[in-house]
Structure formats: C-alpha cells, structure tokens
Write a protein that holds these residues in place. Structure first.
Motif, PDB file in Angstrom:
ATOM      1  N   HIS A 268       0.795  -1.099  -0.076  1.00 19.66           N
ATOM      2  CA  HIS A 268       0.039  -0.010  -0.086  1.00 19.66           C
ATOM      3  C   HIS A 268       0.786   1.386  -0.055  1.00 19.66           C
ATOM      4  O   HIS A 268       0.828   2.069   0.950  1.00 19.66           O
ATOM      5  N   MET A 269       1.767   1.408  -0.808  1.00 20.50           N
ATOM      6  CA  MET A 269       2.744   2.547  -1.367  1.00 20.50           C
ATOM      7  C   MET A 269       2.868   2.616  -2.772  1.00 20.50           C
ATOM      8  O   MET A 269       2.847   1.742  -3.441  1.00 20.50           O
ATOM      9  N   ASP A 270       2.703   4.021  -3.254  1.00 22.71           N
ATOM     10  CA  ASP A 270       2.625   4.191  -4.609  1.00 22.71           C
ATOM     11  C   ASP A 270       4.248   4.420  -5.038  1.00 22.71           C
ATOM     12  O   ASP A 270       5.108   4.243  -4.287  1.00 22.71           O
ATOM     13  N   ALA A 271       4.529   4.335  -6.423  1.00 25.44           N
ATOM     14  CA  ALA A 271       5.671   4.448  -6.926  1.00 25.44           C
ATOM     15  C   ALA A 271       6.427   5.532  -6.608  1.00 25.44           C
ATOM     16  O   ALA A 271       7.841   5.656  -6.633  1.00 25.44           O
ATOM     17  N   GLU A 272       5.860   6.669  -6.138  1.00 29.67           N
ATOM     18  CA  GLU A 272       6.575   7.824  -5.682  1.00 29.67           C
ATOM     19  C   GLU A 272       6.976   7.896  -4.162  1.00 29.67           C
ATOM     20  O   GLU A 272       7.505   9.095  -3.596  1.00 29.67           O
ATOM     21  N   ALA A 298       5.221   3.909  17.463  1.00 27.87           N
ATOM     22  CA  ALA A 298       4.420   5.327  17.297  1.00 27.87           C
ATOM     23  C   ALA A 298       4.743   5.966  15.812  1.00 27.87           C
ATOM     24  O   ALA A 298       4.011   6.612  15.277  1.00 27.87           O
ATOM     25  N   ARG A 299       5.931   5.653  15.407  1.00 29.98           N
ATOM     26  CA  ARG A 299       6.296   6.471  13.945  1.00 29.98           C
ATOM     27  C   ARG A 299       7.229   5.455  13.425  1.00 29.98           C
ATOM     28  O   ARG A 299       8.469   5.086  14.099  1.00 29.98           O
ATOM     29  N   GLU A 300       7.324   4.844  11.983  1.00 25.35           N
ATOM     30  CA  GLU A 300       8.284   4.261  11.531  1.00 25.35           C
ATOM     31  C   GLU A 300       8.582   4.533  10.140  1.00 25.35           C
ATOM     32  O   GLU A 300       7.448   5.512   9.684  1.00 25.35           O
ATOM     33  N   PHE A 301       9.720   4.523   9.800  1.00 21.57           N
ATOM     34  CA  PHE A 301      10.148   5.053   8.504  1.00 21.57           C
ATOM     35  C   PHE A 301      10.025   3.683   7.434  1.00 21.57           C
ATOM     36  O   PHE A 301      10.841   2.739   7.796  1.00 21.57           O
ATOM     37  N   VAL A 302       9.930   3.819   6.048  1.00 23.41           N
ATOM     38  CA  VAL A 302      10.118   2.727   5.114  1.00 23.41           C
ATOM     39  C   VAL A 302      11.525   2.753   4.393  1.00 23.41           C
ATOM     40  O   VAL A 302      11.627   4.048   3.954  1.00 23.41           O
ATOM     41  N   LEU A 303      11.896   1.704   4.124  1.00 24.37           N
ATOM     42  CA  LEU A 303      13.290   1.633   3.246  1.00 24.37           C
ATOM     43  C   LEU A 303      12.929   0.675   2.548  1.00 24.37           C
ATOM     44  O   LEU A 303      12.322  -0.719   2.638  1.00 24.37           O
ATOM     45  N   PHE A 304      13.605   0.726   1.233  1.00 24.28           N
ATOM     46  CA  PHE A 304      13.310  -0.257   0.051  1.00 24.28           C
ATOM     47  C   PHE A 304      12.113  -0.775  -0.132  1.00 24.28           C
ATOM     48  O   PHE A 304      11.765  -1.910  -0.589  1.00 24.28           O
ATOM     49  N   PRO A 305      10.787   0.195  -0.178  1.00 24.51           N
ATOM     50  CA  PRO A 305       9.578  -0.453  -0.622  1.00 24.51           C
ATOM     51  C   PRO A 305       9.571  -1.016  -2.147  1.00 24.51           C
ATOM     52  O   PRO A 305      10.013  -0.163  -2.843  1.00 24.51           O
ATOM     53  N   ASN A 306       9.288  -2.057  -2.339  1.00 21.52           N
ATOM     54  CA  ASN A 306       9.336  -2.818  -3.779  1.00 21.52           C
ATOM     55  C   ASN A 306       8.347  -3.992  -3.658  1.00 21.52           C
ATOM     56  O   ASN A 306       8.583  -5.004  -3.128  1.00 21.52           O
ATOM     57  N   SER A 307       7.155  -3.902  -4.326  1.00 18.20           N
ATOM     58  CA  SER A 307       6.291  -4.996  -4.720  1.00 18.20           C
ATOM     59  C   SER A 307       6.903  -5.840  -5.602  1.00 18.20           C
ATOM     60  O   SER A 307       6.231  -7.171  -5.665  1.00 18.20           O
ATOM     61  N   ASP A 308       7.692  -5.601  -6.557  1.00 15.82           N
ATOM     62  CA  ASP A 308       8.022  -6.445  -7.655  1.00 15.82           C
ATOM     63  C   ASP A 308       9.213  -7.368  -7.425  1.00 15.82           C
ATOM     64  O   ASP A 308      10.307  -7.125  -8.112  1.00 15.82           O
ATOM     65  N   VAL A 309       9.040  -8.107  -6.339  1.00 10.85           N
ATOM     66  CA  VAL A 309      10.049  -8.990  -5.955  1.00 10.85           C
ATOM     67  C   VAL A 309       9.382 -10.316  -5.933  1.00 10.85           C
ATOM     68  O   VAL A 309       8.205 -10.552  -5.928  1.00 10.85           O
ATOM     69  N   ALA A 310      10.010 -11.638  -5.977  1.00  5.92           N
ATOM     70  CA  ALA A 310       9.650 -13.034  -6.209  1.00  5.92           C
ATOM     71  C   ALA A 310       9.193 -13.233  -4.809  1.00  5.92           C
ATOM     72  O   ALA A 310       9.352 -12.650  -3.731  1.00  5.92           O
ATOM     73  N   PRO A 311       8.270 -14.105  -4.657  1.00  4.14           N
ATOM     74  CA  PRO A 311       7.655 -14.548  -3.361  1.00  4.14           C
ATOM     75  C   PRO A 311       8.822 -15.107  -2.558  1.00  4.14           C
ATOM     76  O   PRO A 311       9.568 -15.937  -3.090  1.00  4.14           O
ATOM     77  N   GLY A 312       8.772 -14.838  -1.131  1.00  3.09           N
ATOM     78  CA  GLY A 312       9.899 -15.088  -0.457  1.00  3.09           C
ATOM     79  C   GLY A 312      10.964 -14.106  -0.281  1.00  3.09           C
ATOM     80  O   GLY A 312      11.795 -14.155   0.829  1.00  3.09           O
ATOM     81  N   LEU A 313      10.868 -13.085  -1.095  1.00  2.00           N
ATOM     82  CA  LEU A 313      12.052 -12.067  -0.737  1.00  2.00           C
ATOM     83  C   LEU A 313      11.548 -10.675  -0.156  1.00  2.00           C
ATOM     84  O   LEU A 313      10.131 -10.392  -0.078  1.00  2.00           O
ATOM     85  N   ARG A 314      12.337  -9.965   0.303  1.00  2.00           N
ATOM     86  CA  ARG A 314      11.922  -8.902   1.203  1.00  2.00           C
ATOM     87  C   ARG A 314      11.159  -7.567  -0.035  1.00  2.00           C
ATOM     88  O   ARG A 314      11.770  -7.444  -0.868  1.00  2.00           O
TER      89      ARG A 314
END
Length: 324
Positions: A268-272, A298-314
């Motif tokens: 649930h994050m867009d390409a931007e 309370a507050r977290e930051f995202v790093l390396f969001p990428n939905s285009d990975v193989a199952p089992g990967l980060r």
C-alpha cells in the motif's frame, strides 16, 4: 590494464593478467575481480565492491575512477584491496539482474535457488573473499564497502545499511561513513542474504552497503553529487588524512521486514513513496492473503519498498530512528 570497467564489460580476459606501478602490484583474478597490493606495509585489508545490481551505475563509475588512478600511478596505495564489479552480464545489459537478485543469495543461499548466472557468481565472489582475507590474517582491519544506488528517491540521498553484527562497530569505520557524506545509517538486527552480511558474519569484517543516489544508466550520473564519497575513498586507499564530517549521520534501526509471501501480495505505497517516508502507528503497509503488515511503533520509516520481488523476498523494511 588501463580501464578496469571497460575490461570487465568486454567479457574478455586482459592480455596481461598482472603488473605493477611505482606504488603497487596488481593481479586480475576473474572477470570483474582485481587485487591490488601496496609495495609498502599495508594498514588495512579492504574489499570494495559495486555493480551487484547491474543498473546501479554511479557506484561503478566512482570505484572505477579510483582504480584507474591507482593503476596509472596517480594515486598511491597504502592498503591491500580486492576490487569487485559484482554482476558483469547485468552491468553490460543495464539490468538489475538477469535471473535472480544476487544481493539476496549470499551466505550460501545461492545453493537454495535454481542454478543461474547470479547463483554461480555469488558462489565465486564468496570464494574470492575466502582467498583474499586469509592472506591478511595478520591483524589488519578488514573493511568491506558494497556500493549501490536505490531504486526510489529518498529523503536521505546518501545512506548506509549495516548488517547484523555481534561486535561493536569500530569508531574509525563509523567516522569514515560520515566523512563519505552519508546522511543516515541503518542498523540491521537479523541475518540476511546480502554481500555485506556475508563478509561481516563470515570474516568479522566491518561492512556496509552504501546507497549513493538513484539508479541511472551509464553516462547519466552526476558524480559531483558524490564528491565526499570519492574523496573519502581516495583518502582511505592512499592513507591520507580523512575529512571530518560536518554533521554525524542520523541512525535508524530495523524493526520489521515486509516479505512478499505469494502472488496475492499488495503493497500500500505508490511508486512515488520515498525511502525514509514516515508512517504513524497502525497504518496498513501491505497485505498478503490473511497476513497484514502494520506500523507497530509510534512512528516508523520505510526503506526499500518494492512490490516487484519474487515470493519469499523482502518487499520493504520498517525503521525507527534512534537517539544520536
């Protein structure tokens, strides 16, 4: 050898596989693997790698500038160095990888996937480090810098990711990262399949994945953005005094990993969405069937969001900022 990058991209072995300059002796081991030894007593044993992802070209160009300066005698060498261009076929084709993300299969994980270029190359790189560092088993500090760029934009343009390490990080190592212009450091607390985790876990090396800007094709990089990293590398290689970082990097700790489990995965994050974008507690980050990933702190930051990975990967990491 006049240009390590061009020699590597050619796919051919150099006509001359070893040589020397007034400052060093060099030996070509394999495509994209070059060892340099100073003629004087070394102070450290360094592994410098880039191009593990073939579309991340700025670090490759930065490393090649330093290597060419060493090979032509313009820069003295005070350290033992193993220089690595990680994935030559992907570099040649301008692709992140050809069959599988190589930076997920180190520490023997390459044995768990179908044989491919990346699996075979990861095995050869592990062997290269195994050959290089036992020769330096003489008390020399072992450092490994793996140079990358990020797929997405980032609120921190230059940052480092440090692997799980049961030992305290050397203070001069952390100072070097600040002098190299890194704005943030991210500390892992779990094992992974990255090249730096392998070097740290297997050889007790002080290791860091350096993320320097955004992935661009060869020729499209503005290397002036990375002047601090280039100057810090030159100082490290030549034994020159290191510039003092004006501001210490901010520090983050990994709190959870988002893993793609199946084809049902939805991020649930867009390409931007930039690296280090902050989310409040309770935010739904991703879902995969019955599995839900939410912000836990309370507050977290995202790093390396990428939905285009193989199952089992980060598919992403979530971070919290630590007090300086």
């Amino acid at each position: 050898m006049h240009d390590f990058l061009q020699q590597t991209l050619s796919g051919e072995a150099p006509a001359q596989r070893q040589g020397e300059t007034p400052y060093l002796r060099w030996q070509w081991h394999d495509r994209g693997i070059l060892q340099l030894d100073p003629k004087g007593e070394p102070q450290q044993a360094l592994v410098l790698s880039a191009g593990i992802h073939g579309n991340e070209t700025a670090p490759v160009e930065i490393l090649n500038v330093q290597l060419n300066a060493l090979l032509c005698g313009a820069l003295p060498l005070r350290q033992r160095v193993l220089a690595i261009l990680g994935n030559p076929p992907a570099l040649r084709d301008g692709k992140r990888y050809l069959s599988y993300d190589m930076n997920r299969v180190f520490s023997g994980r390459w044995q768990q996937i179908e044989s491919c270029d990346e699996a075979q190359r990861a095995a050869r790189l592990e062997q290269a480090l195994t050959r290089f560092w036992p020769q330096a088993d003489d008390g020399l500090p072992r450092w490994h810098f793996d140079l990358h760029t990020a797929i997405r934009g980032s609120w921190h343009t230059r940052f480092g990711v440090l692997p799980l390490n049961p030992l305290p990080w050397p203070e001069d190592f952390l100072q070097w990262l600040g002098a190299a212009g890194l704005e943030a450091l991210v500390f892992h607390h779990a094992p992974s399949g990255t090249f730096t985790h392998f070097s740290c876990a297997r050889f007790a090396a002080a290791s860091c994945t350096l993320e320097l800007g955004k992935a661009l094709p060869f020729g499209a990089n503005d290397l002036t953005q990375f002047a601090a990293a280039q100057q810090a590398l030159a100082a490290l290689l030549s034994g020159a005094p290191l510039a003092v970082a004006p501001v210490a990097p901010r520090r983050y700790r990994v709190t959870q990993q988002i893993t793609r489990l199946s084809e049902q995965f939805r991020l649930h994050m867009d390409a931007e969405t930039r690296n280090f974008t902050a989310f409040p507690q309770g935010t739904l980050l991703a879902e995969d069937g019955e599995t839900r990933y939410r912000v836990e702190q309370a507050r977290e930051f995202v790093l390396f969001p990428n939905s285009d990975v193989a199952p089992g990967l980060r598919a992403g990491l979530m971070l919290v900022e630590e007090a300086g």
